[in-house]
Write a protein that holds these residues in place. Structure first.
Motif, mmCIF file in Angstrom:
data_model
loop_
_atom_site.group_PDB
_atom_site.id
_atom_site.type_symbol
_atom_site.label_atom_id
_atom_site.label_comp_id
_atom_site.label_asym_id
_atom_site.label_seq_id
_atom_site.Cartn_x
_atom_site.Cartn_y
_atom_site.Cartn_z
ATOM 1 N N LEU A 51 -83.879 -13.658 -68.616
ATOM 2 C CA LEU A 51 -84.724 -13.955 -69.775
ATOM 3 C C LEU A 51 -85.942 -14.773 -69.377
ATOM 4 N N SER A 52 -85.706 -15.818 -68.603
ATOM 5 C CA SER A 52 -86.814 -16.687 -68.198
ATOM 6 C C SER A 52 -87.423 -16.296 -66.860
ATOM 7 N N GLY A 53 -86.685 -15.485 -66.093
ATOM 8 C CA GLY A 53 -87.144 -15.142 -64.758
ATOM 9 C C GLY A 53 -86.871 -16.226 -63.730
ATOM 10 N N ASP A 54 -86.153 -17.292 -64.130
ATOM 11 C CA ASP A 54 -85.876 -18.415 -63.239
ATOM 12 C C ASP A 54 -84.573 -18.201 -62.473
ATOM 13 N N THR A 55 -84.476 -18.868 -61.341
ATOM 14 C CA THR A 55 -83.259 -18.887 -60.542
ATOM 15 C C THR A 55 -82.859 -20.337 -60.307
ATOM 16 N N PHE A 56 -81.592 -20.637 -60.518
ATOM 17 C CA PHE A 56 -81.090 -21.994 -60.348
ATOM 18 C C PHE A 56 -79.972 -21.969 -59.304
ATOM 19 N N GLU A 57 -79.917 -23.021 -58.501
ATOM 20 C CA GLU A 57 -78.916 -23.060 -57.429
ATOM 21 C C GLU A 57 -78.538 -24.506 -57.147
ATOM 22 N N ARG A 58 -77.261 -24.720 -56.850
ATOM 23 C CA ARG A 58 -76.784 -26.038 -56.437
ATOM 24 C C ARG A 58 -75.504 -25.882 -55.636
ATOM 25 N N SER A 59 -75.111 -26.941 -54.933
ATOM 26 C CA SER A 59 -73.915 -26.901 -54.089
ATOM 27 C C SER A 59 -73.051 -28.120 -54.347
ATOM 28 N N ASN A 60 -71.754 -27.953 -54.148
ATOM 29 C CA ASN A 60 -70.781 -29.042 -54.250
ATOM 30 C C ASN A 60 -70.007 -29.170 -52.951
ATOM 31 N N ASN A 61 -69.662 -30.401 -52.610
ATOM 32 C CA ASN A 61 -68.718 -30.676 -51.535
ATOM 33 C C ASN A 61 -67.665 -31.611 -52.115
ATOM 34 N N ILE A 62 -66.511 -31.049 -52.397
ATOM 35 C CA ILE A 62 -65.480 -31.785 -53.132
ATOM 36 C C ILE A 62 -64.210 -31.879 -52.297
ATOM 37 N N VAL A 63 -63.630 -33.081 -52.242
ATOM 38 C CA VAL A 63 -62.324 -33.278 -51.617
ATOM 39 C C VAL A 63 -61.317 -33.562 -52.719
ATOM 40 N N GLN A 64 -60.233 -32.810 -52.722
ATOM 41 C CA GLN A 64 -59.174 -32.990 -53.719
ATOM 42 C C GLN A 64 -57.907 -33.457 -53.011
ATOM 43 N N PRO A 65 -57.625 -34.754 -53.034
ATOM 44 C CA PRO A 65 -56.407 -35.262 -52.392
ATOM 45 C C PRO A 65 -55.214 -35.212 -53.340
ATOM 46 N N LYS A 66 -54.041 -35.255 -52.756
ATOM 47 C CA LYS A 66 -52.795 -35.306 -53.534
ATOM 48 C C LYS A 66 -51.755 -36.062 -52.719
ATOM 49 N N ALA A 67 -50.966 -36.893 -53.385
ATOM 50 C CA ALA A 67 -49.918 -37.649 -52.697
ATOM 51 C C ALA A 67 -48.752 -37.868 -53.648
ATOM 52 N N SER A 68 -47.549 -37.860 -53.080
ATOM 53 C CA SER A 68 -46.360 -38.121 -53.904
ATOM 54 C C SER A 68 -45.275 -38.771 -53.064
ATOM 55 N N ILE A 69 -44.407 -39.500 -53.745
ATOM 56 C CA ILE A 69 -43.206 -40.081 -53.135
ATOM 57 C C ILE A 69 -42.027 -39.729 -54.033
ATOM 58 N N SER A 70 -40.984 -39.181 -53.425
ATOM 59 C CA SER A 70 -39.788 -38.832 -54.194
ATOM 60 C C SER A 70 -38.573 -39.521 -53.589
ATOM 61 N N TYR A 71 -37.647 -39.905 -54.464
ATOM 62 C CA TYR A 71 -36.448 -40.612 -54.028
ATOM 63 C C TYR A 71 -35.233 -39.941 -54.650
ATOM 64 N N GLN A 72 -34.332 -39.456 -53.792
ATOM 65 C CA GLN A 72 -33.097 -38.825 -54.239
ATOM 66 C C GLN A 72 -32.082 -39.929 -54.494
ATOM 67 N N ALA A 73 -32.121 -40.477 -55.709
ATOM 68 C CA ALA A 73 -31.299 -41.644 -56.023
ATOM 69 C C ALA A 73 -29.814 -41.339 -55.870
ATOM 70 N N THR A 74 -29.399 -40.173 -56.372
ATOM 71 C CA THR A 74 -28.038 -39.691 -56.184
ATOM 72 C C THR A 74 -28.141 -38.206 -55.847
ATOM 73 N N GLU A 75 -27.001 -37.573 -55.657
ATOM 74 C CA GLU A 75 -27.013 -36.146 -55.343
ATOM 75 C C GLU A 75 -27.684 -35.332 -56.443
ATOM 76 N N ASN A 76 -27.610 -35.837 -57.685
ATOM 77 C CA ASN A 76 -28.100 -35.070 -58.822
ATOM 78 C C ASN A 76 -29.269 -35.718 -59.561
ATOM 79 N N VAL A 77 -29.849 -36.764 -59.014
ATOM 80 C CA VAL A 77 -30.968 -37.445 -59.672
ATOM 81 C C VAL A 77 -32.101 -37.647 -58.685
ATOM 82 N N LEU A 78 -33.280 -37.122 -59.039
ATOM 83 C CA LEU A 78 -34.497 -37.283 -58.250
ATOM 84 C C LEU A 78 -35.534 -38.006 -59.103
ATOM 85 N N VAL A 79 -36.137 -39.057 -58.549
ATOM 86 C CA VAL A 79 -37.254 -39.722 -59.223
ATOM 87 C C VAL A 79 -38.481 -39.588 -58.333
ATOM 88 N N TYR A 80 -39.652 -39.507 -58.947
ATOM 89 C CA TYR A 80 -40.860 -39.289 -58.159
ATOM 90 C C TYR A 80 -42.071 -39.880 -58.856
#
Length: 785
Positions: free
Chosen positions: A511-540
Motif C-alpha cells: 500500500l505504501s511501497g515501504d519496506t520495514f526490517e528489524r532483527s532480534n537476538n534473544i536468549v531464553q533460559p530455563k532452570a528447575s530443581i526437583s526433589y523426590q520426597a518419597t517414592e510417590n511424591v515429587l516437588v519442584y
C-alpha cells in the motif's frame, strides 16, 4: 556464529562409548503397549515404552532386559547379538483376578523432547494416550482444552481464526499463538492449524509455562504436542462410519502394515466430515455454521539399518465452512433503521442472540505438509534430523455490518509458507546421572496477507473499496539450544537449558511501497530443581523466560504505532506431583507468577479502516491449578481439575501518534486483561468394564466450566461474560472387532459466546458476539479387519 553451531553439534559425539543401544517395540500381540517398564537386569538402568510402544536403551553387551506391565506376565530377553527387538507380552489372567482394583497406569509424554512419565517431569503437564483420547472423543484441541486447567481454545469469524488462552496469556487476532504447536516433532507456526481435526492419534499433551528453551519463539505460555500413531509391522485396517444431527457425516479409514517385513512400514489415515449447521440466519432462513473437511495423511518408516531409521510424512487438509455470522447489537450508534429488534448481551441467554445479515459468509483452508526425519544411533548418542515444509492458504468473505443492510462486506486472504530444519542430539537413556540434548534450528516463514472491505456512502449512494492491508511478512530464524538434567543425589535433580534465537523480520507493504526490517537476538533460559520426597511424591520449582515475536502494522494511527513490540515474560513456578493408595489417587498441583512486558492487544481503527496491534508496558499474572484422578472402584474413575488466574495490566503506557497525538493506556492500570477466563474447571466420570466375556463397555461424562471473562480493557459489566458450563457424554460397546459409540456435546444446549467484541474496540462500531455450537449428538460404528 557458524563455528559455534558446528562446535556445538560435534560435542555430543565425544560421548560415544562401548555400550550397546537396544531399540524395539512392545505389543500385546495386536496393539502397542505404552508405559511398559524395561529394566537392565542387575542394574537401575531402565526406560519406559512411549505412546507408540517404542523404546531405546543403552546397555552393557549381552545384557538381559526385563519387561513388566500390570496385568501381563514378566518377560526376560537376552540381548546377545540383538539390537532390535519386537516383544509381544502375554496377559496374566491369574494376576488380573488377584488384583481387585488396579491403580492408574502411568501416562508417558515428550514434554521435554524425550519419553518420560508425566509424573516424573518437573513441569505442569496434562497428557492423554490413545486410550484416553478415544474415551473422551478428542478430535481437536478445543475438546482437549476442556480437560486442562487454565487452557482455553475458541474459534470465531472463519475457519482457521483461533484464540488460545493459556495461564492468563491470550492470543489476539492476526498474531501468533502463545504456545508452540508441535505435530510429530515438527513445529507448526501458523495458528490457522491450531484447531484442525485430529484423528488416529497416539498422544496429545500440553506442558505449561514458558518453553522457549526447548521449543523456541512463541512458546511463551507452553507447548502442545501431538503425535500420530506410527506404522506397524502387521497388517491392520480400521473403518469408522458416523452420523449425527445437522446431517453430520463421518467417514474414516486407517490402514497400516509392512511393505517389507521388519524393514519398511506404512500407515494411511483418511477422514471426511460434513456438518450442515445448526445456527440459522434469520434474514434468509439458511444455516451459517456449516463445515466440510477432508484430511489424508501418509507415513512411511524404513529401518535402513539396526541403528538408522528414516520416517516420511505427507498430509493434505481441505476445509470449507461458514464465516462472519456474528450476532450484532442493533441499537448501536451506527445502524438503527432496518435492523432487528432487541439488544445484545455478553451473556446470550439475557439478550438478543439472533444472527441476521444479508451477505453469505464463506471461508476456506488448504494445507499441504511434508516432513522427513532421519535417526542415527551409533552408540550412546542419538542423532536426529527433521526437515519439513508446510503450506497454508486461508480465505474468507462475508458481511461486515452483520445486519440486513446493503453496506459493509469483508474479504481476507492469507498464506503461510514454512521451511524448518532441525538437528538434534541426545544421549540414549542409561544409568548415568546426566541426560542431555542439544542442537540447532533454522526456519524460514513467508506470509502474504491481504484484507479489504466494500462500503457505500449513505448520502452519495456511491461504493468505496478499502484495502486495509496488503503485505508480505517474512521471518528467518537461526537458533542454538541445549538442555541438561543432572542427578545431584538419588532424590535431587537439577535441570538447566537455554535457547539462543536470531530472528530477522521483514515486511513489504504494497500500500505504501515501504519496506520495514528489524532483527532480534534473544536468549531464553530455563532452570528447575526437583526433589523426590518419597517414592510417590515429587516437588519442584522452576524458572523460565518466554518470548513471543512482535511485528508491523499497516499504518500509524492514533490507536497504534507502525510496529508492535516483542512480548517477554519471566515465569516462576512451584509445584508437586503425588500418587497415593497404590496409584488409585493421583493429585498434581502448581502455583505460578509471571512478570509480563509488552503484552500485545488488537484493535480496529474505524476512522482509518486499519487493524493493528499495540502493547501494554507491564502486566502481571498470578495463578494456580490442580489436577486429580481418583479410582473409586474397579469400574469407576473420578477426574477433576481446576485452574485460577489473575491477569492484570499494571502499566498501560501510551500507543499511536498522529500529528503528535497518542492514546493513553494508563487509564487501564489495575484492570484485568481482556479475553482471559478468570477460572475454569472440569469434573468427569469414566467407566470401563466387561459386560460379558466378549463384550466391553466404556463411558465418560464431563462437566466443563469457563469462568467470568472481561472483553474490554475497562472491565465494563456491559462487556463481561459470566461463567457458563457445558456437559458432554460418550458411551461405547465393543466386541470382537466391532465398536458402537454414541456421543453428545453440549447436551443441555447451553447458549454461550466464544468471542464478544465491544464496539469500543472498533472505534464506535456495534457490539457483536460469536455463538458457540448448540447441542450436537450422534453415533458411529467402527470395525477392525
Amino acid at each position: 556464529m557458524r563455528n559455534v553451531l558446528f562446535t556445538l553439534l560435534l560435542l555430543p559425539l565425544l560421548s560415544l562409548g562401548q555400550r550397546t543401544t537396544i531399540s524395539g517395540v512392545v505389543t500385546d500381540g495386536s496393539d502397542v503397549l505404552p508405559g511398559v517398564n524395561i529394566l537392565e537386569k542387575g542394574t537401575t538402568n531402565g526406560v519406559t515404552t512411549d505412546f507408540n510402544g517404542n523404546f531405546q536403551i543403552s546397555v552393557a553387551s549381552g545384557a538381559v532386559l526385563n519387561f513388566s506391565y500390570i496385568g501381563f506376565k514378566n518377560q526376560e530377553v537376552n540381548t546377545t547379538d540383538k539390537t532390535v527387538l519386537s516383544i509381544a507380552m502375554e496377559e496374566d489372567a491369574k494376576a488380573l483376578d488377584e488384583v481387585v482394583v488396579q491403580g492408574f497406569t502411568g501416562v508417558v509424554g515428550r514434554a521435554r523432547k524425550r519419553t518420560e512419565s508425566i509424573q516424573s517431569i518437573p513441569e505442569s503437564v496434562t497428557a492423554l494416550n490413545s486410550e484416553g483420547i478415544e474415551k473422551n472423543g478428542i478430535n481437536n484441541v478445543t475438546n482437549f482444552a476442556k480437560l486442562v486447567p487454565n487452557l482455553k481454545l475458541n474459534s470465531s469469524q472463519a475457519a482457521g481464526i483461533n484464540f488460545l488462552t493459556i495461564r492468563g496469556i491470550p492470543q489476539i487476532r492476526n498474531a501468533d499463538a502463545p504456545v508452540a504447536f508441535v505435530i510429530d516433532g515438527v513445529t507448526i507456526p501458523d495458528p490457522s492449524l491450531l484447531n484442525q481435526e485430529l484423528f488416529d492419534l497416539a498422544l496429545i499433551e500440553v506442558v505449561k509455562g514458558p518453553q522457549g528453551a526447548l521449543y523456541g519463539k512463541n512458546a511463551i505460555g507452553g507447548a502442545i504436542n501431538i503425535y500420530s500413531k506410527e506404522p506397524v509391522n502387521t497388517n491392520k485396517n480400521n473403518l469408522t462410519l458416523g452420523y449425527g444431527n445437522a446431517n453430520a457425516l463421518l467417514t474414516q479409514f486407517v490402514s497400516s502394515g509392512a511393505i517389507k517385513k521388519d524393514k519398511v512400514f506404512y500407515r494411511l489415515s483418511t477422514q471426511f466430515k460434513n456438518f450442515d449447521g445448526l445456527l440459522t440466519n434469520e434474514y434468509n432462513n439458511e444455516k451459517v455454521d456449516f463445515s466440510r473437511e477432508f484430511n489424508v495423511r501418509g507415513q512411511i518408516i524404513a529401518r535402513i539399518a539396526d541403528n538408522f531409521k528414516a520416517s516420511a510424512t505427507l498430509q493434505f487438509i481441505d476445509v470449507s465452512g461458514g464465516a462472519a455470522y456474528y450476532s450484532v447489537n442493533p441499537t448501536g450508534n451506527i445502524f438503527v433503521d432496518g435492523a432487528p429488534g432487541g439488544t445484545l448481551s455478553p451473556n446470550p441467554e439475557d439478550g438478543n442472540n439472533v444472527i441476521n445479515h444479508d451477505e453469505p459468509g464463506k471461508s476456506d483452508i488448504n494445507n499441504a505438509f511434508g516432513s522427513l526425519s532421519l535417526e542415527y544411533t551409533p552408540g550412546k548418542v542419538k542423532m536426529q534430523s527433521i526437515t519439513s515444509y508446510n503450506y497454508v492458504d486461508r480465505s474468507l468473505s462475508g458481511d461486515l455490518d452483520f445486519i440486513p443492510f446493503d453496506d459493509f462486506t469483508q474479504g481476507e486472504t492469507a498464506e503461510t509458507r514454512t521451511f524448518n530444519q532441525e538437528l538434534r542430539f541426545n544421549n540414549v537413556a542409561s544409568e548415568g546421572k546426566i541426560n542431555w540434548s542439544a542442537g540447532g534450528f533454522y526456519q524460514d516463514i513467508e506470509k502474504p496477507f491481504f484484507q479489504d472491505g466494500l462500503s457505500s456512502d449513505f448520502d452519495l449512494n456511491e461504493l468505496f473499496y478499502g484495502v486495509a492491508a496488503d503485505v508480505i511478512n517474512t521471518t528467518k530464524t537461526y537458533a542454538l539450544f541445549g538442555f541438561i538434567d543432572y542427578k545431584l543425589t538419588d532424590k535431587l535433580t537439577a535441570s538447566a537449558g537455554f535457547r539462543y534465537d536470531n530472528d530477522t523480520f521483514k515486511q513489504e507493504d504494497h500500500l505504501s511501497g515501504d519496506t520495514f526490517e528489524r532483527s532480534n537476538n534473544i536468549v531464553q533460559p530455563k532452570a528447575s530443581i526437583s526433589y523426590q520426597a518419597t517414592e510417590n511424591v515429587l516437588v519442584y520449582t522452576n524458572y523460565g523466560r518466554g518470548y513471543r515475536t512482535g511485528g508491523f502494522n499497516p499504518a500509524v494511527t492514533d490507536r497504534f504505532n507502525r510496529d508492535y513490540e516483542d512480548e517477554l515474560t519471566d515465569n516462576f513456578e512451584l509445584g508437586f506431583k503425588s500418587s497415593m493408595w497404590n496409584n488409585r489417587f493421583i493429585l498434581n498441583g502448581s502455583a505460578f507468577y509471571t512478570d509480563f512486558s509488552n503484552q500485545q492487544q488488537y484493535i480496529f481503527d474505524l476512522d482509518t479502516f486499519f487493524p493493528g496491534n499495540y502493547n501494554y508496558d507491564k502486566s502481571r499474572i498470578i495463578g494456580f491449578e490442580f489436577d486429580a484422578k481418583l479410582r473409586l472402584s474397579k469400574y469407576l474413575d473420578l477426574l477433576a481439575n481446576y485452574g485460577f488466574v489473575d491477569s492484570e495490566i499494571t502499566e498501560g503506557g501510551t500507543t499511536g501518534g498522529v500529528d503528535g497525538t497518542a492514546t493513553d493506556l494508563n487509564a487501564f492500570n489495575g484492570k484485568k486483561t481482556p479475553f482471559v477466563p478468570q477460572n475454569n474447571f472440569n469434573i468427569g466420570l469414566e467407566s470401563s468394564f466387561a459386560l460379558t466375556e466378549k463384550i466391553n463397555f466404556d463411558g465418560s461424562i464431563n462437566l466443563n466450566s469457563t469462568g467470568k471473562t472481561y472483553w474490554d480493557e475497562n472491565n465494563s459489566d456491559a462487556f463481561t461474560t459470566n461463567a457458563y458450563q457445558l456437559l458432554d457424554a460418550r458411551a461405547s460397546i465393543s466386541f470382537d472387532n466391532l465398536k458402537f459409540t454414541i456421543w453428545g456435546n453440549n447436551i443441555l444446549d447451553k447458549q454461550y459466546y466464544t468471542e464478544y467484541v465491544p464496539g469500543s474496540l472498533f472505534g464506535g462500531f456495534d457490539d457483536f458476539g460469536w455463538r458457540g455450537r448448540p447441542a450436537t449428538y450422534g453415533a458411529s460404528v467402527s470395525i477392525n479387519f
